[in-house]
Design a protein around this motif. Structure first.
Motif, PDB file in Angstrom:
ATOM      1  N   THR A 263      53.034  75.581  47.960  1.00  0.00           N
ATOM      2  CA  THR A 263      52.725  74.598  48.995  1.00  0.00           C
ATOM      3  C   THR A 263      53.647  74.797  50.170  1.00  0.00           C
ATOM      4  OG1 THR A 263      52.001  72.933  47.399  1.00  0.00           O
ATOM      5  CG2 THR A 263      52.650  72.150  49.565  1.00  0.00           C
ATOM      6  N   ILE A 264      53.080  74.743  51.351  1.00  0.00           N
ATOM      7  CA  ILE A 264      53.875  74.751  52.571  1.00  0.00           C
ATOM      8  C   ILE A 264      53.767  73.361  53.172  1.00  0.00           C
ATOM      9  CG2 ILE A 264      54.202  75.751  54.865  1.00  0.00           C
ATOM     10  CD1 ILE A 264      52.770  78.266  53.811  1.00  0.00           C
ATOM     11  N   CYS A 265      54.900  72.696  53.329  1.00  0.00           N
ATOM     12  CA  CYS A 265      54.828  71.358  53.885  1.00  0.00           C
ATOM     13  C   CYS A 265      55.806  71.203  55.044  1.00  0.00           C
ATOM     14  CB  CYS A 265      55.081  70.303  52.817  1.00  0.00           C
ATOM     15  SG  CYS A 265      56.753  70.240  52.171  1.00  0.00           S
ATOM     16  N   LYS A 266      55.465  70.305  55.919  1.00  0.00           N
ATOM     17  CA  LYS A 266      56.331  70.035  57.066  1.00  0.00           C
ATOM     18  C   LYS A 266      57.535  69.225  56.622  1.00  0.00           C
ATOM     19  CE  LYS A 266      54.812  69.043  61.091  1.00  0.00           C
ATOM     20  NZ  LYS A 266      54.157  68.406  62.260  1.00  0.00           N
ATOM     21  N   SER A 267      58.637  69.476  57.262  1.00  0.00           N
ATOM     22  CA  SER A 267      59.866  68.756  56.960  1.00  0.00           C
ATOM     23  C   SER A 267      59.632  67.247  57.053  1.00  0.00           C
ATOM     24  CB  SER A 267      60.941  69.186  57.953  1.00  0.00           C
ATOM     25  OG  SER A 267      62.165  68.563  57.677  1.00  0.00           O
ATOM     26  N   GLY A 268      60.069  66.531  56.013  1.00  0.00           N
ATOM     27  CA  GLY A 268      59.909  65.084  56.001  1.00  0.00           C
ATOM     28  C   GLY A 268      58.669  64.604  55.273  1.00  0.00           C
ATOM     29  N   THR A 269      57.790  65.509  54.911  1.00  0.00           N
ATOM     30  CA  THR A 269      56.606  65.122  54.146  1.00  0.00           C
ATOM     31  C   THR A 269      56.875  65.319  52.662  1.00  0.00           C
ATOM     32  OG1 THR A 269      55.586  67.306  54.320  1.00  0.00           O
ATOM     33  CG2 THR A 269      55.095  65.720  56.063  1.00  0.00           C
TER      34      THR A 269
ATOM     35  N   LEU B 182      57.756  75.500  46.605  1.00  0.00           N
ATOM     36  CA  LEU B 182      57.768  74.616  47.776  1.00  0.00           C
ATOM     37  C   LEU B 182      58.426  75.330  48.947  1.00  0.00           C
ATOM     38  CD1 LEU B 182      57.415  71.908  49.216  1.00  0.00           C
ATOM     39  CD2 LEU B 182      59.577  71.168  48.213  1.00  0.00           C
ATOM     40  N   ILE B 183      57.663  75.448  50.018  1.00  0.00           N
ATOM     41  CA  ILE B 183      58.170  76.024  51.262  1.00  0.00           C
ATOM     42  C   ILE B 183      58.169  74.915  52.297  1.00  0.00           C
ATOM     43  CG2 ILE B 183      57.763  77.760  53.059  1.00  0.00           C
ATOM     44  CD1 ILE B 183      56.229  79.357  50.855  1.00  0.00           C
ATOM     45  N   VAL B 184      59.283  74.689  52.922  1.00  0.00           N
ATOM     46  CA  VAL B 184      59.404  73.617  53.908  1.00  0.00           C
ATOM     47  C   VAL B 184      59.590  74.225  55.291  1.00  0.00           C
ATOM     48  CG1 VAL B 184      60.679  71.550  54.584  1.00  0.00           C
ATOM     49  CG2 VAL B 184      60.446  72.137  52.163  1.00  0.00           C
ATOM     50  N   VAL B 185      58.749  73.802  56.222  1.00  0.00           N
ATOM     51  CA  VAL B 185      58.835  74.345  57.586  1.00  0.00           C
ATOM     52  C   VAL B 185      59.123  73.231  58.588  1.00  0.00           C
ATOM     53  CG1 VAL B 185      57.325  76.271  57.061  1.00  0.00           C
ATOM     54  CG2 VAL B 185      56.350  74.139  57.931  1.00  0.00           C
TER      55      VAL B 185
ATOM     56  N   PRO C  77      52.603  60.306  31.659  1.00  0.00           N
ATOM     57  CA  PRO C  77      51.755  59.308  30.995  1.00  0.00           C
ATOM     58  C   PRO C  77      51.378  59.628  29.551  1.00  0.00           C
ATOM     59  CG  PRO C  77      50.457  60.659  32.484  1.00  0.00           C
ATOM     60  CD  PRO C  77      51.893  61.044  32.697  1.00  0.00           C
ATOM     61  N   ASN C  78      51.363  60.887  29.197  1.00  0.00           N
ATOM     62  CA  ASN C  78      50.988  61.238  27.814  1.00  0.00           C
ATOM     63  C   ASN C  78      51.680  62.525  27.399  1.00  0.00           C
ATOM     64  OD1 ASN C  78      49.324  63.545  28.657  1.00  0.00           O
ATOM     65  ND2 ASN C  78      47.925  61.967  29.441  1.00  0.00           N
ATOM     66  N   LEU C  79      51.376  63.005  26.191  1.00  0.00           N
ATOM     67  CA  LEU C  79      52.082  64.158  25.648  1.00  0.00           C
ATOM     68  C   LEU C  79      51.694  65.470  26.310  1.00  0.00           C
ATOM     69  CD1 LEU C  79      51.965  63.241  21.859  1.00  0.00           C
ATOM     70  CD2 LEU C  79      53.939  63.152  23.365  1.00  0.00           C
ATOM     71  N   SER C  80      50.671  65.460  27.110  1.00  0.00           N
ATOM     72  CA  SER C  80      50.199  66.728  27.676  1.00  0.00           C
ATOM     73  C   SER C  80      50.385  66.856  29.172  1.00  0.00           C
ATOM     74  CB  SER C  80      48.700  66.896  27.365  1.00  0.00           C
ATOM     75  OG  SER C  80      48.481  66.924  25.978  1.00  0.00           O
ATOM     76  N   PHE C  81      50.736  65.803  29.851  1.00  0.00           N
ATOM     77  CA  PHE C  81      50.721  65.838  31.310  1.00  0.00           C
ATOM     78  C   PHE C  81      51.970  65.211  31.907  1.00  0.00           C
ATOM     79  CE2 PHE C  81      48.599  66.306  35.287  1.00  0.00           C
ATOM     80  CZ  PHE C  81      49.060  65.257  36.076  1.00  0.00           C
ATOM     81  N   SER C  82      52.496  65.883  32.914  1.00  0.00           N
ATOM     82  CA  SER C  82      53.623  65.335  33.659  1.00  0.00           C
ATOM     83  C   SER C  82      53.443  65.722  35.121  1.00  0.00           C
ATOM     84  CB  SER C  82      54.945  65.896  33.134  1.00  0.00           C
ATOM     85  OG  SER C  82      56.048  65.415  33.893  1.00  0.00           O
ATOM     86  N   SER C  83      53.861  64.862  36.001  1.00  0.00           N
ATOM     87  CA  SER C  83      53.816  65.208  37.415  1.00  0.00           C
ATOM     88  C   SER C  83      55.125  64.778  38.061  1.00  0.00           C
ATOM     89  CB  SER C  83      52.640  64.516  38.117  1.00  0.00           C
ATOM     90  OG  SER C  83      52.812  63.114  38.139  1.00  0.00           O
ATOM     91  N   MET C  84      55.496  65.503  39.087  1.00  0.00           N
ATOM     92  CA  MET C  84      56.705  65.181  39.838  1.00  0.00           C
ATOM     93  C   MET C  84      56.402  65.308  41.319  1.00  0.00           C
ATOM     94  SD  MET C  84      60.565  66.784  39.671  1.00  0.00           S
ATOM     95  CE  MET C  84      60.175  68.302  40.521  1.00  0.00           C
ATOM     96  N   THR C  85      56.958  64.428  42.104  1.00  0.00           N
ATOM     97  CA  THR C  85      56.795  64.469  43.550  1.00  0.00           C
ATOM     98  C   THR C  85      58.142  64.717  44.204  1.00  0.00           C
ATOM     99  OG1 THR C  85      54.933  62.922  43.423  1.00  0.00           O
ATOM    100  CG2 THR C  85      55.978  63.199  45.575  1.00  0.00           C
ATOM    101  N   VAL C  86      58.155  65.555  45.209  1.00  0.00           N
ATOM    102  CA  VAL C  86      59.342  65.736  46.034  1.00  0.00           C
ATOM    103  C   VAL C  86      59.090  64.932  47.306  1.00  0.00           C
ATOM    104  CG1 VAL C  86      60.851  67.356  47.228  1.00  0.00           C
ATOM    105  CG2 VAL C  86      59.703  68.053  45.112  1.00  0.00           C
ATOM    106  N   LEU C  87      59.804  63.838  47.451  1.00  0.00           N
ATOM    107  CA  LEU C  87      59.605  62.955  48.598  1.00  0.00           C
ATOM    108  C   LEU C  87      60.478  63.391  49.770  1.00  0.00           C
ATOM    109  CD1 LEU C  87      59.561  59.487  46.774  1.00  0.00           C
ATOM    110  CD2 LEU C  87      57.607  60.734  47.701  1.00  0.00           C
ATOM    111  N   ASN C  88      59.937  63.268  50.969  1.00  0.00           N
ATOM    112  CA  ASN C  88      60.701  63.589  52.180  1.00  0.00           C
ATOM    113  C   ASN C  88      61.401  64.938  52.039  1.00  0.00           C
ATOM    114  OD1 ASN C  88      60.027  61.055  53.349  1.00  0.00           O
ATOM    115  ND2 ASN C  88      61.619  60.113  52.100  1.00  0.00           N
ATOM    116  N   ALA C  89      60.608  65.963  51.850  1.00  0.00           N
ATOM    117  CA  ALA C  89      61.177  67.288  51.611  1.00  0.00           C
ATOM    118  C   ALA C  89      61.830  67.860  52.853  1.00  0.00           C
ATOM    119  CB  ALA C  89      60.073  68.226  51.120  1.00  0.00           C
ATOM    120  N   TYR C  90      62.992  68.475  52.642  1.00  0.00           N
ATOM    121  CA  TYR C  90      63.697  69.164  53.710  1.00  0.00           C
ATOM    122  C   TYR C  90      64.042  70.558  53.234  1.00  0.00           C
ATOM    123  CZ  TYR C  90      63.796  64.779  56.198  1.00  0.00           C
ATOM    124  OH  TYR C  90      63.411  63.640  56.859  1.00  0.00           O
TER     125      TYR C  90
END
Lengths: 113, 116
Positions: free
Chosen positions: B11-17, B113-116, B72-85
């Motif tokens: 993923t390429i995301c803008k700084s702060g997203t 994660l690529i931050v631009v 939520p269960n034994l098979s799935f996990s998710s993580m979010t990077v908030l306000n990426a820099y």
């Protein structure tokens, strides 16, 4: 706190050579050791592990590792490397089972044809 | 065999997203999931360990406010990077531990994660 050290950042050998990748750990209790391989652009692939029993453990693709309590080591070896073994190898340590796993800084293995 | 899928691969995301990444264990039940970040220099940092029926434990320098994890269960996990820099860039790897497999983690291919 357990730590793991891989003294060689880079190792270069020729195809058919034997290789030993070094791993030393520091922890006084029951320890779980493992090796992983990472090919360029990919995730980690499990190679082998040691927790107890025979100190020499066999892994995939001809790799083996030997645990030494006296040396606090868990070196990885292969008798005859192939060019496809070129990758970064990571030693990992954790205190017993079901606990956090910490990785060394990795050793980049380059196998020349 | 034990497989772990991670999405997205890159993923390429803008700084702060923010960026959300997913991890799914296929073929086994994951008793715990560990999230790591691998820096451009290849070193690993453990972000958090999520174990079934236990609270998620974050390592020093990583917080739930910055890296919220859902398991939520034994098979799935998710993580979010908030306000990426820029300092958040790297390869985020999910490692899942299978029941009865001791302390072996099975990893996915990672989410870069690529931050631009």
């Amino acid at each position: 706190t357990q730590t793991v050290s891989q003294s060689d950042a880079h190792v270069t050998v020729f195809e058919g050579d034997s290789v030993e990748l070094r791993c030393n750990y520091s922890y006084g209790g029951s320890i779980y050791l493992s090796w992983y391989i990472q090919h360029h652009g990919h995730g980690l692939q499990f190679l082998l592990k040691y927790y107890s029993g025979n100190p020499v453990v066999q892994g995939v693709n001809g790799f083996e590792a030997e645990f030494s309590k006296s040396d606090s080591s868990f070196h990885l070896r292969k008798a005859s490397v192939h060019w496809s073994d070129s990758a970064v190898y990571f030693c990992a340590v954790s205190a017993g089972s079901n606990n956090r796993i910490f990785f060394g800084d990795g050793t980049q293995l380059v196998v020349k044809p | 065999g034990a497989l772990v899928y991670q999405y997205p691969r890159r993923t390429i995301c803008k700084s702060g997203t923010s960026m959300r990444m997913e991890c799914q264990a296929v073929g086994f039940q994951a008793t715990s999931v560990a999230w790591y970040r691998q820096s451009p220099q290849k070193t690993f940092e453990l972000i958090a360990l999520s174990t079934v029926n236990s609270a998620i434990k974050y390592e020093q320098n990583f917080t739930q406010e910055k890296f919220p994890i859902s398991h939520p269960n034994l098979s799935f996990s998710s993580m979010t990077v908030l306000n990426a820099y820029l300092e958040d860039r790297g390869l985020y790897l999910c490692g899942a531990r299978a029941w009865g497999a001791g302390n072996t983690l099975y990893f996915g291919e990672g989410s870069r994660l690529i931050v631009v």
